[in-house]
Design a protein around this motif. Structure first.
Motif, short mmCIF file in Angstrom:
data_model
loop_
_atom_site.label_atom_id
_atom_site.label_comp_id
_atom_site.label_asym_id
_atom_site.label_seq_id
_atom_site.Cartn_x
_atom_site.Cartn_y
_atom_site.Cartn_z
N GLU A 91 0.83 -1.21 0.00
CA GLU A 91 0.00 0.00 0.00
C GLU A 91 0.86 1.26 0.00
O GLU A 91 0.54 2.24 -0.68
CB GLU A 91 -0.92 -0.01 1.22
CG GLU A 91 -1.82 1.21 1.34
CD GLU A 91 -2.70 1.40 0.12
OE1 GLU A 91 -2.89 2.58 -0.29
OE2 GLU A 91 -3.20 0.40 -0.43
N TRP A 92 1.97 1.24 0.73
CA TRP A 92 2.86 2.40 0.78
C TRP A 92 3.45 2.70 -0.60
O TRP A 92 3.47 3.85 -1.04
CB TRP A 92 3.97 2.15 1.78
CG TRP A 92 4.93 3.31 1.92
CD1 TRP A 92 4.74 4.46 2.61
CD2 TRP A 92 6.23 3.39 1.34
NE1 TRP A 92 5.84 5.28 2.50
CE2 TRP A 92 6.78 4.65 1.72
CE3 TRP A 92 6.99 2.55 0.54
CZ2 TRP A 92 8.04 5.05 1.32
CZ3 TRP A 92 8.25 2.96 0.15
CH2 TRP A 92 8.76 4.20 0.55
N HIS A 94 2.21 1.84 -3.46
CA HIS A 94 1.14 2.30 -4.34
C HIS A 94 0.82 3.76 -4.07
O HIS A 94 0.61 4.55 -5.01
CB HIS A 94 -0.12 1.45 -4.11
CG HIS A 94 -1.29 1.86 -4.94
ND1 HIS A 94 -1.36 1.63 -6.30
CD2 HIS A 94 -2.45 2.50 -4.61
CE1 HIS A 94 -2.50 2.10 -6.78
NE2 HIS A 94 -3.18 2.64 -5.78
N SER A 95 0.79 4.16 -2.80
CA SER A 95 0.48 5.56 -2.45
C SER A 95 1.59 6.50 -2.90
O SER A 95 1.32 7.60 -3.40
CB SER A 95 0.28 5.68 -0.93
OG SER A 95 -0.81 4.92 -0.50
N GLY A 105 -4.57 10.62 3.47
CA GLY A 105 -5.26 9.46 2.90
C GLY A 105 -4.38 8.23 2.89
O GLY A 105 -4.85 7.12 3.13
N ALA A 106 -3.09 8.43 2.62
CA ALA A 106 -2.16 7.30 2.60
C ALA A 106 -2.05 6.67 3.98
O ALA A 106 -2.02 5.44 4.12
CB ALA A 106 -0.79 7.76 2.12
N GLU A 108 -4.31 6.68 6.33
CA GLU A 108 -5.56 5.97 6.61
C GLU A 108 -5.60 4.62 5.89
O GLU A 108 -6.04 3.61 6.45
CB GLU A 108 -6.75 6.82 6.19
CG GLU A 108 -6.96 8.05 7.06
CD GLU A 108 -8.15 8.88 6.61
OE1 GLU A 108 -8.83 8.44 5.64
OE2 GLU A 108 -8.40 9.94 7.20
N ARG A 109 -5.13 4.63 4.65
CA ARG A 109 -5.12 3.36 3.89
C ARG A 109 -4.13 2.37 4.51
O ARG A 109 -4.41 1.16 4.56
CB ARG A 109 -4.79 3.63 2.42
CG ARG A 109 -5.89 4.34 1.66
CD ARG A 109 -5.62 4.33 0.16
NE ARG A 109 -4.42 5.09 -0.19
CZ ARG A 109 -4.40 6.38 -0.43
NH1 ARG A 109 -5.53 7.09 -0.37
NH2 ARG A 109 -3.28 6.99 -0.78
N THR A 112 -5.76 0.86 7.46
CA THR A 112 -6.82 -0.06 7.07
C THR A 112 -6.26 -1.41 6.62
O THR A 112 -6.73 -2.46 7.07
CB THR A 112 -7.67 0.55 5.94
OG1 THR A 112 -8.27 1.76 6.40
CG2 THR A 112 -8.76 -0.42 5.50
N VAL A 113 -5.27 -1.38 5.74
CA VAL A 113 -4.77 -2.64 5.18
C VAL A 113 -4.04 -3.46 6.24
O VAL A 113 -4.17 -4.70 6.29
CB VAL A 113 -3.85 -2.39 3.96
CG1 VAL A 113 -4.62 -1.74 2.83
CG2 VAL A 113 -2.62 -1.57 4.33
N HIS A 216 3.62 1.28 11.03
CA HIS A 216 2.86 2.40 10.44
C HIS A 216 3.58 3.72 10.71
O HIS A 216 3.66 4.59 9.82
CB HIS A 216 1.46 2.42 11.04
CG HIS A 216 0.58 3.49 10.48
ND1 HIS A 216 0.62 4.80 10.93
CD2 HIS A 216 -0.38 3.46 9.51
CE1 HIS A 216 -0.26 5.53 10.26
NE2 HIS A 216 -0.88 4.73 9.39
#
Length: 226
Positions: A91-92, A94-95, A105-106, A108-109, A112-113, A216
């Protein structure tokens, strides 16, 4: 005279002389007991192994100077922390690759993941623990059903024989009560093991959440630098 009476009161004799319904209850409870012990042993060993391997993996992870290199080398290890790192890094990356960077937003994502990965790990590890809870709650009542049925049959036999002496009543009552004893034999270990294993999973969940939070924070600092 005492030896034959003792033989009649042995567990095997109580089972063999029991009514067919009571026998079915006893067999079912014994099978449930064997099943629960298999689950207990399997999950206890698995949880112990995962805790040990997770501790080693996390220690080496935080000691590594290059997280990407460590993940490339050890990211496919069968350890919950490895899968959390994989989900977070995916996810990191991708962001970071987005044309427009949204740091909030990154974050938060990422939360979440990684939280979803922790929950997925706990779901996999808790598989079949509900069987222990089911056996713990239902086995005494199933045994009690066998006892009630056996006592009813005994009273019917007593009425037919017109004899209420203890020698006539005792074997039938003992056979019926034996079903309740087997129910407790199945339920008590299942209840204790369910509570202990659930406690172990709660501790593992807390450990994985702490690891995910720390990772995180590491990724968040990287976003700030970007």
């Amino acid at each position: 005279m005492t030896a034959p009476a003792a033989d009649l009161m042995s567990p095997l004799a109580l089972f063999l002389h029991a009514d067919i319904v009571v026998k079915a209850v006893m067999i079912g409870l014994l099978l449930a007991s064997v099943w629960t012990w298999g689950i207990i042993i399997t999950h206890a060993r698995r949880l112990k192994q995962i805790n040990r391997e997770t501790g080693v993996w996390e220690r080496d992870f935080w000691a590594a100077k290059d997280i990407d290199a460590y993940h490339d080398a050890r990211g496919k290890d069968d350890v919950p922390s490895a899968r959390i790192v994989t989900a977070g890094l995916k996810e990191w990356r991708h962001s970071v690759g987005l044309a427009t960077s949204d740091r909030s937003g990154a974050r938060e994502r990422l939360t979440t993941v990684m939280s979803a990965e922790v929950e997925g790990e706990l779901d996999r590890l808790s598989d079949r623990l509900n069987i222990l809870a089911t056996v713990a709650s239902s086995a005494p009542f199933i045994g009690l059903f066998g006892t009630v049925w056996g006592i009813m049959r005994s009273f019917t036999a007593i009425a037919g024989a017109n004899n209420t002496s203890l020698a006539v009543v005792a074997p039938g009552i003992a056979e019926a009560l034996f079903a309740t004893a087997i129910g407790l034999f199945a339920a008590i270990p299942a209840l204790i093991a369910y509570n202990r294993l659930t406690h172990g999973l709660d501790r593992l969940e807390a450990r994985l959440n702490r690891f995910a939070d720390r990772f995180h924070a590491t990724l968040s600092r990287e976003l700030e630098r970007g």
